[in-house]
Design an enzyme around this catalytic site. Sequence first.
Site, short mmCIF file in Angstrom:
data_model
loop_
_atom_site.label_atom_id
_atom_site.label_comp_id
_atom_site.label_asym_id
_atom_site.label_seq_id
_atom_site.Cartn_x
_atom_site.Cartn_y
_atom_site.Cartn_z
N ASP A 109 2.42 24.21 29.58
CA ASP A 109 3.47 23.21 29.74
C ASP A 109 3.07 21.95 29.00
O ASP A 109 2.07 21.30 29.33
CB ASP A 109 3.68 22.93 31.23
CG ASP A 109 4.96 22.17 31.51
OD1 ASP A 109 5.70 21.87 30.56
OD2 ASP A 109 5.22 21.88 32.69
N ASP A 127 9.67 23.38 26.12
CA ASP A 127 8.30 22.86 26.22
C ASP A 127 7.40 23.62 27.17
O ASP A 127 6.33 23.14 27.51
CB ASP A 127 8.34 21.38 26.64
CG ASP A 127 9.00 21.17 27.99
OD1 ASP A 127 9.62 22.11 28.50
OD2 ASP A 127 8.91 20.05 28.52
N GLU A 128 7.79 24.81 27.58
CA GLU A 128 6.91 25.57 28.47
C GLU A 128 7.14 27.07 28.34
O GLU A 128 8.22 27.51 27.97
CB GLU A 128 7.08 25.14 29.93
CG GLU A 128 8.44 25.40 30.51
CD GLU A 128 8.53 25.06 31.99
OE1 GLU A 128 7.57 25.34 32.73
OE2 GLU A 128 9.57 24.53 32.40
#
Length: 391
Positions: A11, A101-102
Amino acid sequence: MFVSATILHADLDAFYASVEQRDDPALRGRPVIVGGGVVLAASYEAKAFGVRTAMSGGQARRLCPGAVVVPPRMAAYTAASRAVFAVFRATTPLVEGLSIDEAFLDVDGLRRAPARVAAALRREVAEEVGLPITVGVARTKFLAKVASGVAKPDGLLVVPPDGELDFLRPLPVRRLWGVGPATAAKLARYGVTTVGGVADMPEATLTALLGPGAGRHLHALARNRDPRPVRTGVRRRSMGAQRALGRRERTPGELDVIVVGLADRLGGRLRKARRVCRTVTLRLRFGDFARATRSRTLSQATADTAVILTALRGLLAAAAPMIAERGLTLVGVSLGDLHDDRAVQLALPFDQGRAVDRAVDGVRDRFGSSAITRAVLLGRDPGVSMPMLPD
């Protein structure tokens, strides 16, 4: 015998703000807020003052007067995300993206220990992309995500299989997926504030308190029962978009413009992906930051913008008294229960496709066709737009 901890949850930290600090050295170490009307992201220096994502820009600046406010640069964030995911896929082919983003990664079968893989992954993202990233390593997807949350920012945490419950039980109940403020308040009335407290509750009590689905879900997670594998190539079961409105009061006509734009955008995305939806959901955030969700299940699966718009207008009309009383700072739309259009029998009247054209034409007649209005219709006003890309 324990199964090895081979699932990574990676993350990126304060993603949008970190990209801004990477690209402008003058911002490094300073409190940074991305977005003016509504906070899209905040650096950890700004978060230390209480600034949070989705907070109004005015409140954020009052909390952190020294913050540097920058406009969002979606092209830069998309490019950074692609570079990071390239590192993920160079590490293992088993990558399940969750957002921009993860992602989850399954490193079972690699010749290196998962902790070493995770450390190398963090180093490569920092060196090749220039961004900080936190990684949690555990036996299940749920626990890996919890571990990364505990390890933030810019950390690495490995939960060994024989220490899972010792790690999990003392954590606040909000660490469980699906536990928001309302559920946490219900549990607190029973004296339950930790994951261990949930684990000790009989499943029947949880289901009676929270409903069958939520009760069984939390009962399993509190005991780290999560059999889901890391899955690649899985098509999303929902899609959405939202518009942050700031604090200015909006007229019913202006809200209708926004809903038309969101329906038009999502209908186009459905058709481009050759998918259809059965559930239309309207999400509202009020002036006091409370939220409400209203949904409607359609009689037929559809990708027709007019059908989606009709459902949204009905939901918006039903929520009008709440909006008038409490004020509105965000409107979101999500389309759920998605399927491939070839797998679903469609039954749509011939002229429904023209309804959205009439709606859009009506908006243009009232507000003109300037570049600003076109941006509003498309939900792309750079001053207030908030894309559904978790940061």
